[in-house]
Design a protein around this motif. Structure first.
Motif, PDB file in Angstrom:
ATOM      1  N   ASP A  12       0.168  -1.504   0.517  1.00 24.08           N
ATOM      2  CA  ASP A  12       0.205  -0.040  -0.157  1.00 24.08           C
ATOM      3  C   ASP A  12       1.169   0.804   0.183  1.00 24.08           C
ATOM      4  OD1 ASP A  12      -2.189   2.230   0.192  1.00 24.08           O
ATOM      5  OD2 ASP A  12      -2.421   1.495   2.495  1.00 24.08           O
ATOM      6  N   PRO A  13       1.281   2.000  -0.839  1.00 26.16           N
ATOM      7  CA  PRO A  13       2.022   2.619  -1.164  1.00 26.16           C
ATOM      8  C   PRO A  13       1.749   4.155  -0.603  1.00 26.16           C
ATOM      9  CG  PRO A  13       2.171   1.565  -3.484  1.00 26.16           C
ATOM     10  CD  PRO A  13       1.138   0.943  -2.921  1.00 26.16           C
ATOM     11  N   ALA A  14       0.145   4.475  -0.682  1.00 34.86           N
ATOM     12  CA  ALA A  14      -0.578   5.406   0.499  1.00 34.86           C
ATOM     13  C   ALA A  14       0.226   5.403   2.137  1.00 34.86           C
ATOM     14  CB  ALA A  14      -1.646   5.543  -0.301  1.00 34.86           C
ATOM     15  N   ASN A  15       0.351   4.697   2.513  1.00 35.03           N
ATOM     16  CA  ASN A  15       0.721   4.093   3.717  1.00 35.03           C
ATOM     17  C   ASN A  15       2.270   3.310   3.587  1.00 35.03           C
ATOM     18  OD1 ASN A  15      -2.083   5.237   5.198  1.00 35.03           O
ATOM     19  ND2 ASN A  15      -2.866   3.095   3.899  1.00 35.03           N
ATOM     20  N   GLN A  16       3.277   3.174   2.712  1.00 35.10           N
ATOM     21  CA  GLN A  16       4.357   3.066   2.870  1.00 35.10           C
ATOM     22  C   GLN A  16       3.856   1.503   3.532  1.00 35.10           C
ATOM     23  OE1 GLN A  16       6.205   6.297   4.227  1.00 35.10           O
ATOM     24  NE2 GLN A  16       6.479   7.287   2.844  1.00 35.10           N
ATOM     25  N   ILE A  17       2.979   0.738   2.977  1.00 37.62           N
ATOM     26  CA  ILE A  17       3.261  -0.877   3.755  1.00 37.62           C
ATOM     27  C   ILE A  17       3.718  -1.439   2.314  1.00 37.62           C
ATOM     28  CG2 ILE A  17       1.495  -2.140   4.137  1.00 37.62           C
ATOM     29  CD1 ILE A  17       0.292  -0.120   5.924  1.00 37.62           C
ATOM     30  N   ASP A  18       4.245  -2.423   3.248  1.00 42.96           N
ATOM     31  CA  ASP A  18       4.894  -3.257   2.099  1.00 42.96           C
ATOM     32  C   ASP A  18       6.122  -4.875   2.642  1.00 42.96           C
ATOM     33  OD1 ASP A  18       6.317  -5.303   0.467  1.00 42.96           O
ATOM     34  OD2 ASP A  18       7.094  -4.252  -0.922  1.00 42.96           O
ATOM     35  N   LYS A  19       4.332  -5.388   3.412  1.00 43.78           N
ATOM     36  CA  LYS A  19       4.506  -6.379   4.577  1.00 43.78           C
ATOM     37  C   LYS A  19       3.177  -7.626   4.426  1.00 43.78           C
ATOM     38  CE  LYS A  19       4.804  -5.847   9.636  1.00 43.78           C
ATOM     39  NZ  LYS A  19       4.433  -5.617  10.924  1.00 43.78           N
ATOM     40  N   PRO A  55      -4.495  -1.898  -3.052  1.00 37.96           N
ATOM     41  CA  PRO A  55      -5.458  -1.385  -3.919  1.00 37.96           C
ATOM     42  C   PRO A  55      -6.090  -1.647  -5.159  1.00 37.96           C
ATOM     43  CG  PRO A  55      -4.063   0.371  -3.006  1.00 37.96           C
ATOM     44  CD  PRO A  55      -3.067  -0.910  -2.771  1.00 37.96           C
ATOM     45  N   GLY A  56      -7.147  -1.470  -5.025  1.00 38.87           N
ATOM     46  CA  GLY A  56      -7.817  -1.870  -6.609  1.00 38.87           C
ATOM     47  C   GLY A  56      -7.074  -0.150  -7.372  1.00 38.87           C
ATOM     48  N   PHE A  57      -7.316  -0.949  -9.260  1.00 34.51           N
ATOM     49  CA  PHE A  57      -6.442  -0.200 -10.101  1.00 34.51           C
ATOM     50  C   PHE A  57      -7.169   0.814 -10.560  1.00 34.51           C
ATOM     51  CE2 PHE A  57      -3.754  -4.179 -11.075  1.00 34.51           C
ATOM     52  CZ  PHE A  57      -2.556  -4.026  -9.352  1.00 34.51           C
ATOM     53  N   ILE A  58      -6.691   2.081 -10.831  1.00 33.81           N
ATOM     54  CA  ILE A  58      -8.072   3.366 -11.027  1.00 33.81           C
ATOM     55  C   ILE A  58      -7.677   3.658 -12.671  1.00 33.81           C
ATOM     56  CG2 ILE A  58      -9.017   5.733 -10.781  1.00 33.81           C
ATOM     57  CD1 ILE A  58      -8.245   5.328  -7.475  1.00 33.81           C
ATOM     58  N   ASP A  59      -8.332   3.222 -13.301  1.00 29.91           N
ATOM     59  CA  ASP A  59      -7.781   3.510 -15.009  1.00 29.91           C
ATOM     60  C   ASP A  59      -8.378   4.708 -15.407  1.00 29.91           C
ATOM     61  OD1 ASP A  59      -6.769   3.781 -17.606  1.00 29.91           O
ATOM     62  OD2 ASP A  59      -7.769   1.186 -17.753  1.00 29.91           O
ATOM     63  N   LEU A  60      -7.340   5.646 -15.661  1.00 30.99           N
ATOM     64  CA  LEU A  60      -7.640   7.034 -16.033  1.00 30.99           C
ATOM     65  C   LEU A  60      -8.228   7.534 -17.378  1.00 30.99           C
ATOM     66  CD1 LEU A  60      -4.663   8.893 -14.151  1.00 30.99           C
ATOM     67  CD2 LEU A  60      -6.795   9.255 -13.778  1.00 30.99           C
ATOM     68  N   ALA A 350       5.554   0.884  -9.194  1.00 34.10           N
ATOM     69  CA  ALA A 350       4.516   0.154  -9.852  1.00 34.10           C
ATOM     70  C   ALA A 350       2.867   0.123  -9.300  1.00 34.10           C
ATOM     71  CB  ALA A 350       4.367  -1.101 -10.232  1.00 34.10           C
ATOM     72  N   ILE A 351       2.503  -0.129  -8.234  1.00 36.00           N
ATOM     73  CA  ILE A 351       1.760   0.334  -7.618  1.00 36.00           C
ATOM     74  C   ILE A 351       0.826   0.915  -7.530  1.00 36.00           C
ATOM     75  CG2 ILE A 351       0.080  -0.906  -5.872  1.00 36.00           C
ATOM     76  CD1 ILE A 351       2.111  -3.659  -5.706  1.00 36.00           C
ATOM     77  N   ALA A 352       1.515   2.253  -7.115  1.00 35.18           N
ATOM     78  CA  ALA A 352       1.790   3.498  -6.381  1.00 35.18           C
ATOM     79  C   ALA A 352       0.935   4.311  -8.138  1.00 35.18           C
ATOM     80  CB  ALA A 352       2.770   4.144  -6.238  1.00 35.18           C
ATOM     81  N   ALA A 353       1.546   3.745  -9.500  1.00 39.02           N
ATOM     82  CA  ALA A 353       1.316   4.552 -10.224  1.00 39.02           C
ATOM     83  C   ALA A 353      -0.049   4.092 -11.040  1.00 39.02           C
ATOM     84  CB  ALA A 353       2.151   4.203 -11.439  1.00 39.02           C
ATOM     85  N   LEU A 354      -0.625   2.703 -10.334  1.00 40.05           N
ATOM     86  CA  LEU A 354      -2.286   2.387 -10.633  1.00 40.05           C
ATOM     87  C   LEU A 354      -3.295   2.507 -10.266  1.00 40.05           C
ATOM     88  CD1 LEU A 354      -0.728  -1.287 -12.549  1.00 40.05           C
ATOM     89  CD2 LEU A 354      -1.371   0.796 -13.412  1.00 40.05           C
ATOM     90  N   SER A 355      -2.613   3.096  -8.728  1.00 35.05           N
ATOM     91  CA  SER A 355      -3.382   3.622  -7.693  1.00 35.05           C
ATOM     92  C   SER A 355      -3.814   4.573  -6.987  1.00 35.05           C
ATOM     93  CB  SER A 355      -3.840   1.953  -6.990  1.00 35.05           C
ATOM     94  OG  SER A 355      -2.554   1.924  -5.750  1.00 35.05           O
ATOM     95  N   GLN A 356      -2.511   4.882  -6.399  1.00 32.71           N
ATOM     96  CA  GLN A 356      -2.467   5.676  -5.381  1.00 32.71           C
ATOM     97  C   GLN A 356      -2.359   7.196  -6.079  1.00 32.71           C
ATOM     98  OE1 GLN A 356       1.148   5.979  -3.638  1.00 32.71           O
ATOM     99  NE2 GLN A 356       0.384   7.352  -2.206  1.00 32.71           N
ATOM    100  N   ARG A 357      -1.357   7.607  -6.591  1.00 35.06           N
ATOM    101  CA  ARG A 357      -1.626   8.225  -7.984  1.00 35.06           C
ATOM    102  C   ARG A 357      -2.596   8.362  -8.011  1.00 35.06           C
ATOM    103  NH1 ARG A 357       4.908   7.859  -9.360  1.00 35.06           N
ATOM    104  NH2 ARG A 357       5.268   7.470  -7.380  1.00 35.06           N
TER     105      ARG A 357
END
Length: 425
Positions: A12-19, A55-60, A350-357
């Protein structure tokens, strides 16, 4: 419905989680990460051993072909494809038939999304009426009807004064303007990058300047008007440089790139194979490398699918006469994972580019596994191999240059607002 997704690698990049750990979902919301809430009794347990939970992906940028072109695809068929790809939110470009330029059409989009049982299809409003570039659309009414941004959808804007007024109007209502930079006249109805390959095969070329000049106009007006601008589907080295410089000087802008632009170039085009006909066109190896560096460095915020399904007839005929676009929802994740495998970016990035951002750009309370947020969750196996063919493909459009290829990375579960909308069988 209470759900535990356990034993997965939670990113979860938004919460800096990788665990490694468990994710808890209750009543359509994220209930907790790692620590089980008191009295939590699960209705469904998902074992995510060896898999990634994110997180689920958001397609712009997507085109679902409804309303107006249901022979090519429908909300139902493309929602199924999106769910199978871990995508929980789709942004619909305004060039539907009719164009999304009135609240009534925006309401129709919501009705079609509900009927497809995929309510998170967000309409983007047309910047001008009928996308003709002459008269401004009723942006405030469209925003109130649920449109999350306004866009030109690659339609030409004939007068820069109209573009200025549109951006002032958007800024006054705090609406995001999604600009797909393309100078229609410089593009000259081309179908390939103006370079060696186009010359060799006699294809009408589109110069890099068709994108960069339109982008420069928009950057100047963004500074003048204070409008929030997102540049969609950037394709060239010089565009990356211009965006990087504008961000350095404090402009409120962002950008995305279509996933195929990070893998394919003009040299990959199989002569006269219309699966490679896209707009903006596939450009040079140098452009591709700059785009990758732009994603890695944050100049380009997001990766989109730029999904454009077509029927067989749309891709028949001579290359310049065919319709541009790739059916690309289902290749978005594996091609992004390929960037990770090639060390272009790391997995959290990669996940941030598809979801958080994308969520941050659209100002959505999603794109993160924050307790209280909507439980939009993707579970995928990054090592699972699969072949792109009729047995695995969900979209009604099969127009992809990756047909019959073996890709790595497959979604196993997709949850939208805590509801299971896809499970790999």
């Amino acid at each position: 419905m209470r759900i535990i997704i356990e034993n997965g690698r939670i990113i979860d990049p938004a919460n800096q989680i990788d665990k490694q750990g468990s994710l808890y979902i209750a009543d359509g919301k994220i209930a907790a990460v790692f620590n089980e809430p008191d009295g939590f009794v699960a209705d469904l347990r998902v074992d995510a051993s060896g898999q990634i939970v994110c997180p689920g992906f958001i397609d712009l940028s997507t085109r679902l072909r409804e309303p107006g072109q249901s022979r090519k695809a429908t909300f139902k068929s493309e929602a199924r494809a999106a769910a199978s790809a871990g995508i929980t939110t789709l942004c619909l470009q305004p060039d539907t038939k009719p164009v999304i330029d009135t609240p009534a059409v925006a309401e129709l989009i919501k009705e079609l999304a509900d009927k497809a049982d995929y309510p998170q299809i967000l309409p983007i409003a047309a910047l001008t009426r009928k996308l003709e570039g002459n008269e401004l659309s009723s942006m405030l009414a469209l925003k109130q009807a649920g449109c999350i941004a306004v866009s030109n959808a690659r339609a030409p804007i004939t007068n820069l004064l109209i573009l200025r007024r549109a951006m002032e109007y958007a800024a006054s209502h705090d609406l995001l303007f999604i600009c797909q930079p393309n100078d229609y006249w410089l593009g000259n109805k081309g179908c390939a990058h103006e370079g060696e390959v186009a010359t060799r095969y006699g294809l009408p070329g589109i110069p890099e300047a068709a994108e960069t000049i339109a982008l420069a106009h928009c950057l100047e007006l963004a500074e003048l008007t204070g409008c929030r601008v997102h540049f969609g589907q950037i394709s060239s080295r010089r565009s990356v440089i211009k965006i990087q410089q504008a961000k350095k000087y404090g402009l409120n802008i962002s950008a995305d790139v279509a996933i195929h632009q990070l893998h394919l170039t003009e040299n990959d085009i199989i002569p006269f194979d219309s699966a490679y006909h896209v707009l903006p066109p596939l450009r040079t190896e140098a452009d591709k490398q700059f785009l990758r560096q732009g994603v890695a460095g944050g100049t380009i915020n997001c990766i989109s699918s730029d999904h454009q399904p077509h029927d067989v007839d749309a891709k028949l005929g001579a290359f310049p006469e065919t319709e541009p676009g790739i059916s690309s929802l289902e290749t978005l994740l594996p091609l992004t994972l390929k960037l990770v495998a090639q060390h272009a970016i790391d997995m959290p990035h990669a996940i941030a580019a598809l979801s958080q951002r994308p969520a941050e750009i659209l100002r959505l309370n999603s794109g993160a596994l924050t307790p209280g947020y909507s439980a939009d969750v993707c579970v995928f196996d990054p090592e699972l191999l699969w072949q792109v063919d009729a047995s695995t493909w969900q979209s009604q459009g099969t127009n992809t240059p990756f047909w019959q290829q073996i890709l790595k990375g497959r979604v196993t579960y997709t949850f939208q607002a805590g509801r299971l909308i896809y499970q790999l069988r």
